[in-house]
Design a protein around this motif. Structure first.
Motif, PDB file in Angstrom:
ATOM      1  N   ASN A   1    -103.823  63.410  22.949  1.00 32.79           N
ATOM      2  CA  ASN A   1    -103.844  64.711  23.626  1.00 32.79           C
ATOM      3  C   ASN A   1    -103.831  64.591  25.151  1.00 32.79           C
ATOM      4  OD1 ASN A   1    -103.960  66.331  21.221  1.00 32.79           O
ATOM      5  ND2 ASN A   1    -106.110  65.727  21.011  1.00 32.79           N
ATOM      6  N   ILE A   2    -103.086  63.611  25.635  1.00 30.20           N
ATOM      7  CA  ILE A   2    -102.865  63.450  27.072  1.00 30.20           C
ATOM      8  C   ILE A   2    -101.549  64.139  27.416  1.00 30.20           C
ATOM      9  CG2 ILE A   2    -102.466  61.777  28.935  1.00 30.20           C
ATOM     10  CD1 ILE A   2    -104.083  59.752  27.250  1.00 30.20           C
ATOM     11  N   ARG A   3    -101.533  64.870  28.503  1.00 35.01           N
ATOM     12  CA  ARG A   3    -100.334  65.613  28.883  1.00 35.01           C
ATOM     13  C   ARG A   3     -99.116  64.700  28.920  1.00 35.01           C
ATOM     14  NH1 ARG A   3     -97.730  66.931  33.579  1.00 35.01           N
ATOM     15  NH2 ARG A   3     -99.318  65.877  34.850  1.00 35.01           N
ATOM     16  N   ALA A   4     -98.048  65.109  28.265  1.00 33.53           N
ATOM     17  CA  ALA A   4     -96.836  64.293  28.164  1.00 33.53           C
ATOM     18  C   ALA A   4     -96.302  63.926  29.547  1.00 33.53           C
ATOM     19  CB  ALA A   4     -95.763  65.042  27.371  1.00 33.53           C
ATOM     20  N   GLY A   5     -96.060  62.654  29.749  1.00 29.68           N
ATOM     21  CA  GLY A   5     -95.507  62.186  31.010  1.00 29.68           C
ATOM     22  C   GLY A   5     -96.526  61.988  32.106  1.00 29.68           C
ATOM     23  N   ASN A   6     -97.814  62.191  31.789  1.00 28.78           N
ATOM     24  CA  ASN A   6     -98.852  62.104  32.822  1.00 28.78           C
ATOM     25  C   ASN A   6     -99.006  60.685  33.372  1.00 28.78           C
ATOM     26  OD1 ASN A   6    -101.038  63.561  34.257  1.00 28.78           O
ATOM     27  ND2 ASN A   6    -102.333  62.053  33.234  1.00 28.78           N
ATOM     28  N   ILE A   7     -98.877  59.694  32.500  1.00 26.64           N
ATOM     29  CA  ILE A   7     -99.043  58.299  32.914  1.00 26.64           C
ATOM     30  C   ILE A   7     -97.701  57.739  33.376  1.00 26.64           C
ATOM     31  CG2 ILE A   7     -99.669  55.970  32.123  1.00 26.64           C
ATOM     32  CD1 ILE A   7    -101.648  57.355  30.199  1.00 26.64           C
ATOM     33  N   LYS A   8     -97.671  57.225  34.588  1.00 32.22           N
ATOM     34  CA  LYS A   8     -96.439  56.757  35.206  1.00 32.22           C
ATOM     35  C   LYS A   8     -96.215  55.269  34.951  1.00 32.22           C
ATOM     36  CE  LYS A   8     -96.086  60.907  36.725  1.00 32.22           C
ATOM     37  NZ  LYS A   8     -95.227  61.857  35.986  1.00 32.22           N
ATOM     38  N   ILE A   9     -95.050  54.788  35.359  1.00 33.33           N
ATOM     39  CA  ILE A   9     -94.695  53.377  35.182  1.00 33.33           C
ATOM     40  C   ILE A   9     -94.211  52.792  36.503  1.00 33.33           C
ATOM     41  CG2 ILE A   9     -93.064  51.776  34.099  1.00 33.33           C
ATOM     42  CD1 ILE A   9     -93.096  53.516  31.609  1.00 33.33           C
ATOM     43  N   ILE A  10     -94.693  51.589  36.801  1.00 35.25           N
ATOM     44  CA  ILE A  10     -94.217  50.797  37.933  1.00 35.25           C
ATOM     45  C   ILE A  10     -93.642  49.509  37.355  1.00 35.25           C
ATOM     46  CG2 ILE A  10     -94.866  49.560  40.043  1.00 35.25           C
ATOM     47  CD1 ILE A  10     -97.257  51.518  40.251  1.00 35.25           C
ATOM     48  N   ALA A  11     -92.439  49.140  37.764  1.00 31.50           N
ATOM     49  CA  ALA A  11     -91.804  47.920  37.271  1.00 31.50           C
ATOM     50  C   ALA A  11     -91.838  46.840  38.339  1.00 31.50           C
ATOM     51  CB  ALA A  11     -90.358  48.204  36.867  1.00 31.50           C
ATOM     52  N   THR A  12     -92.310  45.648  37.967  1.00 34.58           N
ATOM     53  CA  THR A  12     -92.286  44.509  38.880  1.00 34.58           C
ATOM     54  C   THR A  12     -91.093  43.625  38.529  1.00 34.58           C
ATOM     55  OG1 THR A  12     -94.702  44.557  38.945  1.00 34.58           O
ATOM     56  CG2 THR A  12     -93.623  42.635  39.880  1.00 34.58           C
ATOM     57  N   LEU A  13     -90.270  43.347  39.513  1.00 35.97           N
ATOM     58  CA  LEU A  13     -89.057  42.547  39.319  1.00 35.97           C
ATOM     59  C   LEU A  13     -89.344  41.134  39.817  1.00 35.97           C
ATOM     60  CD1 LEU A  13     -86.487  45.232  40.518  1.00 35.97           C
ATOM     61  CD2 LEU A  13     -87.606  44.971  38.299  1.00 35.97           C
ATOM     62  N   GLU A  14     -89.268  40.159  38.908  1.00 33.66           N
ATOM     63  CA  GLU A  14     -89.718  38.810  39.212  1.00 33.66           C
ATOM     64  C   GLU A  14     -88.709  37.734  38.805  1.00 33.66           C
ATOM     65  OE1 GLU A  14     -94.017  38.316  38.376  1.00 33.66           O
ATOM     66  OE2 GLU A  14     -93.886  40.302  37.430  1.00 33.66           O
ATOM     67  N   SER A  15     -87.460  38.152  38.607  1.00 34.87           N
ATOM     68  CA  SER A  15     -86.410  37.208  38.225  1.00 34.87           C
ATOM     69  C   SER A  15     -85.098  37.668  38.841  1.00 34.87           C
ATOM     70  CB  SER A  15     -86.266  37.157  36.701  1.00 34.87           C
ATOM     71  OG  SER A  15     -85.812  38.431  36.214  1.00 34.87           O
ATOM     72  N   ALA A  16     -84.138  36.757  38.897  1.00 34.80           N
ATOM     73  CA  ALA A  16     -82.824  37.112  39.422  1.00 34.80           C
ATOM     74  C   ALA A  16     -82.206  38.233  38.593  1.00 34.80           C
ATOM     75  CB  ALA A  16     -81.916  35.881  39.418  1.00 34.80           C
ATOM     76  N   GLU A  17     -82.359  38.146  37.272  1.00 35.16           N
ATOM     77  CA  GLU A  17     -81.823  39.185  36.383  1.00 35.16           C
ATOM     78  C   GLU A  17     -82.461  40.534  36.667  1.00 35.16           C
ATOM     79  OE1 GLU A  17     -81.334  40.124  31.574  1.00 35.16           O
ATOM     80  OE2 GLU A  17     -82.478  38.381  32.255  1.00 35.16           O
ATOM     81  N   GLY A  18     -83.772  40.549  36.828  1.00 29.96           N
ATOM     82  CA  GLY A  18     -84.465  41.805  37.094  1.00 29.96           C
ATOM     83  C   GLY A  18     -84.040  42.431  38.409  1.00 29.96           C
ATOM     84  N   VAL A  19     -83.909  41.626  39.453  1.00 32.86           N
ATOM     85  CA  VAL A  19     -83.490  42.149  40.756  1.00 32.86           C
ATOM     86  C   VAL A  19     -82.082  42.730  40.675  1.00 32.86           C
ATOM     87  CG1 VAL A  19     -82.919  41.516  43.131  1.00 32.86           C
ATOM     88  CG2 VAL A  19     -85.004  40.627  42.078  1.00 32.86           C
ATOM     89  N   LEU A  20     -81.161  42.014  40.012  1.00 27.18           N
ATOM     90  CA  LEU A  20     -79.783  42.498  39.910  1.00 27.18           C
ATOM     91  C   LEU A  20     -79.697  43.786  39.085  1.00 27.18           C
ATOM     92  CD1 LEU A  20     -77.820  39.157  39.442  1.00 27.18           C
ATOM     93  CD2 LEU A  20     -77.891  40.619  41.467  1.00 27.18           C
ATOM     94  N   ASN A  21     -80.668  44.010  38.202  1.00 23.48           N
ATOM     95  CA  ASN A  21     -80.685  45.220  37.380  1.00 23.48           C
ATOM     96  C   ASN A  21     -81.589  46.316  37.966  1.00 23.48           C
ATOM     97  OD1 ASN A  21     -78.944  44.364  35.308  1.00 23.48           O
ATOM     98  ND2 ASN A  21     -80.594  43.301  34.243  1.00 23.48           N
ATOM     99  N   SER A  22     -82.013  46.152  39.206  1.00 24.32           N
ATOM    100  CA  SER A  22     -83.008  47.064  39.786  1.00 24.32           C
ATOM    101  C   SER A  22     -82.568  48.524  39.757  1.00 24.32           C
ATOM    102  CB  SER A  22     -83.345  46.649  41.220  1.00 24.32           C
ATOM    103  OG  SER A  22     -82.191  46.661  42.042  1.00 24.32           O
ATOM    104  N   ALA A  23     -81.311  48.811  40.035  1.00 23.26           N
ATOM    105  CA  ALA A  23     -80.847  50.200  40.055  1.00 23.26           C
ATOM    106  C   ALA A  23     -80.952  50.839  38.676  1.00 23.26           C
ATOM    107  CB  ALA A  23     -79.411  50.270  40.562  1.00 23.26           C
ATOM    108  N   ARG A  24     -80.592  50.089  37.628  1.00 20.91           N
ATOM    109  CA  ARG A  24     -80.695  50.612  36.261  1.00 20.91           C
ATOM    110  C   ARG A  24     -82.159  50.765  35.843  1.00 20.91           C
ATOM    111  NH1 ARG A  24     -76.325  46.923  35.605  1.00 20.91           N
ATOM    112  NH2 ARG A  24     -74.359  47.950  35.090  1.00 20.91           N
ATOM    113  N   ILE A  25     -82.964  49.798  36.209  1.00 18.87           N
ATOM    114  CA  ILE A  25     -84.386  49.866  35.867  1.00 18.87           C
ATOM    115  C   ILE A  25     -85.038  51.083  36.518  1.00 18.87           C
ATOM    116  CG2 ILE A  25     -86.616  48.705  36.182  1.00 18.87           C
ATOM    117  CD1 ILE A  25     -85.015  46.025  35.957  1.00 18.87           C
ATOM    118  N   ALA A  26     -84.659  51.361  37.749  1.00 13.41           N
ATOM    119  CA  ALA A  26     -85.226  52.505  38.472  1.00 13.41           C
ATOM    120  C   ALA A  26     -84.952  53.824  37.758  1.00 13.41           C
ATOM    121  CB  ALA A  26     -84.671  52.552  39.889  1.00 13.41           C
TER     122      ALA A  26
END
Length: 292
Positions: free
Chosen positions: A122-147
């Motif tokens: 019973n927590i309001r939908a979408g109330n808890i946010k997400i932060i993504a940590t990019l720690e690899s070459a693959e993650g950095v190159l995919n940053s726009a999609r991840i965002a």
């Protein structure tokens, strides 16, 4: 209250606190950081993972009692992440920090789990946010999609130590510069917050060197930084704060713009420099940031 991490928010410092150490999270609120990250990942030894989860709700409650925005860093593997999220999804949790994100599917999976748990509790939908940590070459190159991978996304963060390891180098200004710019572009394009700086997060004794790294981070376009030691907090807060000279400049630009607007003029000269719409917008952003 919604956890506001728009690019103009006042969050500068994010202090990691190992959740299995009660003495640490008990006094974390007094350390001066803008936010607290209750860590279930790297700072918690494997034998202490269960203990950390058992203490998490008490730690969340304690931090919220002292009005500190509180984030929980979960573990990378989905199997461990599910155990973490079962405990972490509460009314006292502002956001989930997801480590070592490589692609948008990772965030989509976390989003789905969080959505189910919010509904069940019973927590309001979408109330808890997400932060993504990019720690690899693959993650950095995919940053726009991840965002853009979830409406819960509020920030992209650089993980300098793991990224440098993945790149086969030390975490320095030169080795991390391209990654910093890519992450900032990905975050800003999606109107997200950008956390990081080009340097080692483990540096806390050499304050001069650390401050230079933080200053470079702000100059690149980051809006805040992770801290792994209380000694880093004051430096981060100072560097990422708007200075009096910046405020005075912004007020001067906006005032001058209002004057020329009465004469239906566009660009104008101020103190020997041409002022046009992008510069006016930057000045207004500075003034907006000190209103909060």
């Amino acid at each position: 209250m919604t956890f506001d991490m728009s690019p103009t928010c006042n969050y500068r410092s994010f202090l990691f606190v190992p959740t299995h150490k009660k003495s640490f999270w008990k006094k974390a609120y007094s350390r001066g950081s803008d936010t607290i990250i209750l860590d279930l990942e790297d700072s918690v030894p494997v034998p202490e993972k269960v203990n950390a989860r058992m203490q998490l709700v008490k730690a969340l409650t304690h931090c919220k009692k002292h009005n500190k925005p509180t984030i929980v860093r979960i573990n990378q593997s989905i199997r461990d992440a599910i155990h973490d999220l079962e405990t972490a999804i509460t009314n006292f949790t502002d956001a989930i920090l997801v480590p070592k994100v490589r692609d948008s599917k990772h965030i989509e999976t976390i989003d789905e789990i969080v959505t189910e748990l919010e509904y069940e509790r019973n927590i309001r939908a979408g109330n808890i946010k997400i932060i993504a940590t990019l720690e690899s070459a693959e993650g950095v190159l995919n940053s726009a999609r991840i965002a853009l991978s979830s409406p819960r996304m509020v920030a992209l963060a650089l993980g300098p130590e793991d990224l440098a390891t993945d790149l086969g180098c030390a975490p320095t200004e030169y080795s991390l510069l391209g990654a910093c710019q890519t992450i900032i572009l990905g975050a800003r394009a999606a109107n997200l917050f950008a956390i990081g700086f080009p340097g080692s997060i483990s540096e806390y004794q050499d304050k001069i060197s650390y401050r230079k790294s933080i200053e470079k981070g702000r100059a690149l376009g980051f809006s805040g930084a992770f801290c792994i030691h209380p000694d880093q907090i004051e430096i981060v807060n100072t560097v990422f704060s708007v200075t009096l000279s910046e405020i005075e400049w912004a007020k001067k630009v906006v005032s001058a713009q209002e004057d020329v607007a009465d004469h239906h003029s566009g660009a104008f000269s101020l103190d020997g420099k041409m002022i046009d719409e992008p510069i006016i917008d930057r000045a207004k952003t500075i003034l907006k940031s000190i209103e909060k």
